[in-house]
Design a protein around this motif. Sequence first.
Motif, PDB file in Angstrom:
ATOM      1  N   SER A 156      39.609  31.246  40.972  1.00  9.37           N
ATOM      2  CA  SER A 156      40.009  32.556  41.568  1.00  9.37           C
ATOM      3  C   SER A 156      40.027  32.698  43.049  1.00  9.37           C
ATOM      4  O   SER A 156      39.638  31.887  43.710  1.00  9.37           O
ATOM      5  CB  SER A 156      38.433  33.251  41.215  1.00  9.37           C
ATOM      6  OG  SER A 156      38.390  34.458  41.585  1.00  9.37           O
ATOM      7  N   GLN A 157      40.886  33.669  43.080  1.00 12.98           N
ATOM      8  CA  GLN A 157      40.997  33.855  44.764  1.00 12.98           C
ATOM      9  C   GLN A 157      40.741  35.174  45.019  1.00 12.98           C
ATOM     10  O   GLN A 157      39.805  35.449  45.628  1.00 12.98           O
ATOM     11  CB  GLN A 157      42.518  33.383  44.907  1.00 12.98           C
ATOM     12  CG  GLN A 157      42.913  33.236  46.469  1.00 12.98           C
ATOM     13  CD  GLN A 157      44.283  32.379  46.702  1.00 12.98           C
ATOM     14  OE1 GLN A 157      44.442  31.584  46.054  1.00 12.98           O
ATOM     15  NE2 GLN A 157      44.991  32.927  47.933  1.00 12.98           N
ATOM     16  N   CYS A 158      41.731  36.214  44.723  1.00 12.44           N
ATOM     17  CA  CYS A 158      41.524  37.645  45.044  1.00 12.44           C
ATOM     18  C   CYS A 158      40.387  38.140  44.080  1.00 12.44           C
ATOM     19  O   CYS A 158      39.632  39.089  44.345  1.00 12.44           O
ATOM     20  CB  CYS A 158      42.730  38.602  45.075  1.00 12.44           C
ATOM     21  SG  CYS A 158      43.192  38.998  43.650  1.00 12.44           S
ATOM     22  N   GLY A 159      40.458  37.344  43.082  1.00 17.23           N
ATOM     23  CA  GLY A 159      39.325  37.939  42.070  1.00 17.23           C
ATOM     24  C   GLY A 159      39.584  39.126  41.038  1.00 17.23           C
ATOM     25  O   GLY A 159      38.767  39.373  40.220  1.00 17.23           O
ATOM     26  N   TYR A 160      40.745  39.687  41.256  1.00 21.90           N
ATOM     27  CA  TYR A 160      41.112  40.947  40.489  1.00 21.90           C
ATOM     28  C   TYR A 160      41.107  40.645  38.925  1.00 21.90           C
ATOM     29  O   TYR A 160      40.769  41.136  38.385  1.00 21.90           O
ATOM     30  CB  TYR A 160      42.188  41.712  41.304  1.00 21.90           C
ATOM     31  CG  TYR A 160      42.120  42.877  40.654  1.00 21.90           C
ATOM     32  CD1 TYR A 160      41.473  44.017  41.463  1.00 21.90           C
ATOM     33  CD2 TYR A 160      43.025  43.407  39.499  1.00 21.90           C
ATOM     34  CE1 TYR A 160      41.520  45.363  40.886  1.00 21.90           C
ATOM     35  CE2 TYR A 160      43.232  44.799  39.043  1.00 21.90           C
ATOM     36  CZ  TYR A 160      42.260  45.722  39.573  1.00 21.90           C
ATOM     37  OH  TYR A 160      42.371  46.972  39.292  1.00 21.90           O
ATOM     38  N   CYS A 161      41.742  39.322  38.698  1.00 23.84           N
ATOM     39  CA  CYS A 161      42.286  39.516  37.443  1.00 23.84           C
ATOM     40  C   CYS A 161      41.036  38.386  36.935  1.00 23.84           C
ATOM     41  O   CYS A 161      40.782  38.272  35.523  1.00 23.84           O
ATOM     42  CB  CYS A 161      43.315  38.180  37.270  1.00 23.84           C
ATOM     43  SG  CYS A 161      43.225  36.703  38.052  1.00 23.84           S
ATOM     44  N   THR A 162      39.880  37.989  37.635  1.00 24.16           N
ATOM     45  CA  THR A 162      38.852  37.122  37.265  1.00 24.16           C
ATOM     46  C   THR A 162      38.013  37.517  36.088  1.00 24.16           C
ATOM     47  O   THR A 162      37.879  36.927  35.117  1.00 24.16           O
ATOM     48  CB  THR A 162      38.307  36.372  38.431  1.00 24.16           C
ATOM     49  OG1 THR A 162      39.056  36.098  39.501  1.00 24.16           O
ATOM     50  CG2 THR A 162      37.417  35.158  38.061  1.00 24.16           C
TER      51      THR A 162
ATOM     52  N   CYS B  52      47.676  36.349  36.310  1.00 21.46           N
ATOM     53  CA  CYS B  52      46.889  35.898  37.720  1.00 21.46           C
ATOM     54  C   CYS B  52      48.004  36.070  38.546  1.00 21.46           C
ATOM     55  O   CYS B  52      48.997  35.098  38.692  1.00 21.46           O
ATOM     56  CB  CYS B  52      46.069  34.743  37.582  1.00 21.46           C
ATOM     57  SG  CYS B  52      45.572  34.282  39.174  1.00 21.46           S
ATOM     58  N   ARG B  53      47.868  36.591  39.857  1.00 20.98           N
ATOM     59  CA  ARG B  53      48.998  36.616  40.869  1.00 20.98           C
ATOM     60  C   ARG B  53      48.770  35.664  42.108  1.00 20.98           C
ATOM     61  O   ARG B  53      49.716  35.221  42.691  1.00 20.98           O
ATOM     62  CB  ARG B  53      49.091  37.933  41.356  1.00 20.98           C
ATOM     63  CG  ARG B  53      49.952  39.066  40.396  1.00 20.98           C
ATOM     64  CD  ARG B  53      51.366  38.583  40.297  1.00 20.98           C
ATOM     65  NE  ARG B  53      52.016  39.204  39.052  1.00 20.98           N
ATOM     66  CZ  ARG B  53      52.387  38.813  38.040  1.00 20.98           C
ATOM     67  NH1 ARG B  53      52.234  37.675  37.720  1.00 20.98           N
ATOM     68  NH2 ARG B  53      53.048  39.685  37.301  1.00 20.98           N
ATOM     69  N   CYS B  54      47.453  35.382  42.292  1.00 23.31           N
ATOM     70  CA  CYS B  54      47.434  34.408  43.330  1.00 23.31           C
ATOM     71  C   CYS B  54      46.811  33.216  43.206  1.00 23.31           C
ATOM     72  O   CYS B  54      46.701  32.121  44.112  1.00 23.31           O
ATOM     73  CB  CYS B  54      46.645  35.084  44.413  1.00 23.31           C
ATOM     74  SG  CYS B  54      45.182  36.103  43.910  1.00 23.31           S
ATOM     75  N   THR B  55      45.992  32.787  42.012  1.00 19.51           N
ATOM     76  CA  THR B  55      45.308  31.497  41.859  1.00 19.51           C
ATOM     77  C   THR B  55      46.289  30.315  41.416  1.00 19.51           C
ATOM     78  O   THR B  55      46.098  29.420  41.771  1.00 19.51           O
ATOM     79  CB  THR B  55      44.331  31.586  41.018  1.00 19.51           C
ATOM     80  OG1 THR B  55      43.219  32.364  41.671  1.00 19.51           O
ATOM     81  CG2 THR B  55      43.347  30.174  40.967  1.00 19.51           C
TER      82      THR B  55
HETATM   83  S1  FES Z   1      42.696  35.589  41.754  1.00 13.79           S
HETATM   84 FE1  FES Z   1      43.868  37.158  42.360  1.00 13.79          FE
HETATM   85  S2  FES Z   1      45.341  37.853  40.727  1.00 13.79           S
HETATM   86 FE2  FES Z   1      44.067  36.363  39.948  1.00 13.79          FE
END
Ligand code: FES
Length: 483
Positions: free
Chosen positions: A106-112, A143-146
């Motif tokens: 998880s990075q930004c956590g939105y999709c988490t 997921c866009r960032c992890t």
């Molecule tokens: S952790 Fe950012 S979109 Fe999945």
Amino acid sequence: MNRIRCMINDRRYEIEGLPPTMSLLHYLRDELHLTGTKEGCNEGDCGACTVIFRDDSGGSPRYRAVNSCLVYLPMLHGKRIYTIEGISQGNERHLVQESILSHYASQCGYCTPGVSMSLFEAAYRHDMKEPWQFVEQMAGNLCRCTGYRPIMECVREVAGQGKDRFVDKLYEPAEGVETLDYRYEDFRCYVPNTLEEALDFRASHVDAQVVSGGTDVGVILNKVGARAHEFLFLCNIRELRQMREESDKLVIGATARLGDVEMFCQDRFKPLGRILRFFSAHQIKQIACMAGSVCGGSPVGDIAPVLAATDSRLCLQSPRGIRKLAFEDFILGYRKTSMEPDELLVGFELPKLDPMARCASYKISKRQELDISSCSCTFYVETDERDVVTCARFAYGGMAAVPGARARRTEAFILGKVWNEENVDEAARQIGEDFHPISDFRASAWYRGEVAANLLRGFYVETLEDRQPKRLYRPASTLQLEI
Ligand code: FES
Ligand SMILES: Cc1cc2nc3c(=O)[nH]c(=O)nc-3n(C[C@H](O)[C@H](O)[C@H](O)COP(=O)(O)OP(=O)(O)OC[C@H]3O[C@@H](n4cnc5c(N)ncnc54)[C@H](O)[C@@H]3O)c2cc1C
Ligand code: FES
């Protein structure tokens, strides 16, 4: 019963005074302030809103990851739901949360939260053995960032490892609920427990919108708004979810979930098992049904070509009785079917395929999962002992205004000819005579024509050894993992 009864995170809820067109996502966020569940696309494409349903109407109980943006309040009646807020206990994280943490998934956590709930379902599944199943389980979560590598590590780690209180909860007997007749302002929603009740309601409310899984109806509700004020939800009718094998056919209930149909058919009826692997994504298949796909009448529907090419039957029922129709007699034109206003589609009869017949399905789309076909098709060919074609049915999606359109000229050309490379190649050239597809943002007319012909050539090659090939073990997404 005029109140919706459900359990969310083990708390009992009785819902009234809210519009039935409210999605579970908005109920969770706006009414219960359970804001862990996120809204991304609001049309089933991103998985940010994934929650868990325990719905045991039909079959043994199982946790199912579903998109809460496409589930509406009446569909909660009798269900148990878990959200991201309900899976940890005090400070004790759930297995899947530990896994996400330790793999940096998880990075930004939105999709988490959505990713976690798909992992949660995997934790209590004991049928995940083959590599494609891990990919399929997570394919509905963007997921866009992890990056997907750590997420895929998590699913492999947690699959089948859930051994906590949720195992007991899964097998707790479900609380029975009565048929729901929910009213709000000028809306009326009927959620019957039996087919008989559903047929009676349908006959006396012919303008009511029928809802099976609600994934088609839901996208319209979310984007355009309600087209009807009366709804008939079929989700609580156990008899419509049944699937069984008979000596000469498979019988599939109208509202059997596509995910269950996929598993049931993978060895028993391979053209359908294969196409369902590439149909939408996991969360949609946990709730969408064959009836919805066929009754929607979409020309790009992936199930229609299978039904047309295999000469499958549809069972329609009203209080007047049952009638069985070949798929082609059901479809009358663009989004037009021969269903009478008082009828419901109650099931499908898929004939057992002769093992000597060649049959396979194909789907061409820009992405492997969660994408609408540019072209899909199912081919069925019988030959005699001299390899002369005695029966040919080539049905396509995306090539004409009607779903499951047959390539009649091409079929006529190959009939009576030897099934060999030269003749198949010549037949493939006839496809241009059969169809005049449109150009749209998915594919140009030229591309559709080329690919439709090449799929027939590919079918010839693929079925040289295995006449009814199974699922393709293609790599998914952007990454091939060594599993
Ligand atoms: S952790 Fe950012 S979109 Fe999945
Ligand atoms: C994210 C996403 C991805 C998708 N991907 C694909 C894909 O890859 N391939 C594809 O072909 N389709 C795809 N679809 C569309 C797909 O066909 C439907 O989502 C699904 O199969 C419809 O089933 P449902 O039970 O949800 O239908 P519903 O929404 O419940 O119903 C659809 C229509 O059928 C009618 N209906 C439903 N059941 C009955 C019945 N028993 N009797 C009479 N009328 C009935 C309804 O009134 C409605 O008009 C996708 C949809 C979404 C949202
Ligand atoms: S919000 Fe994207 S799938 Fe529901």
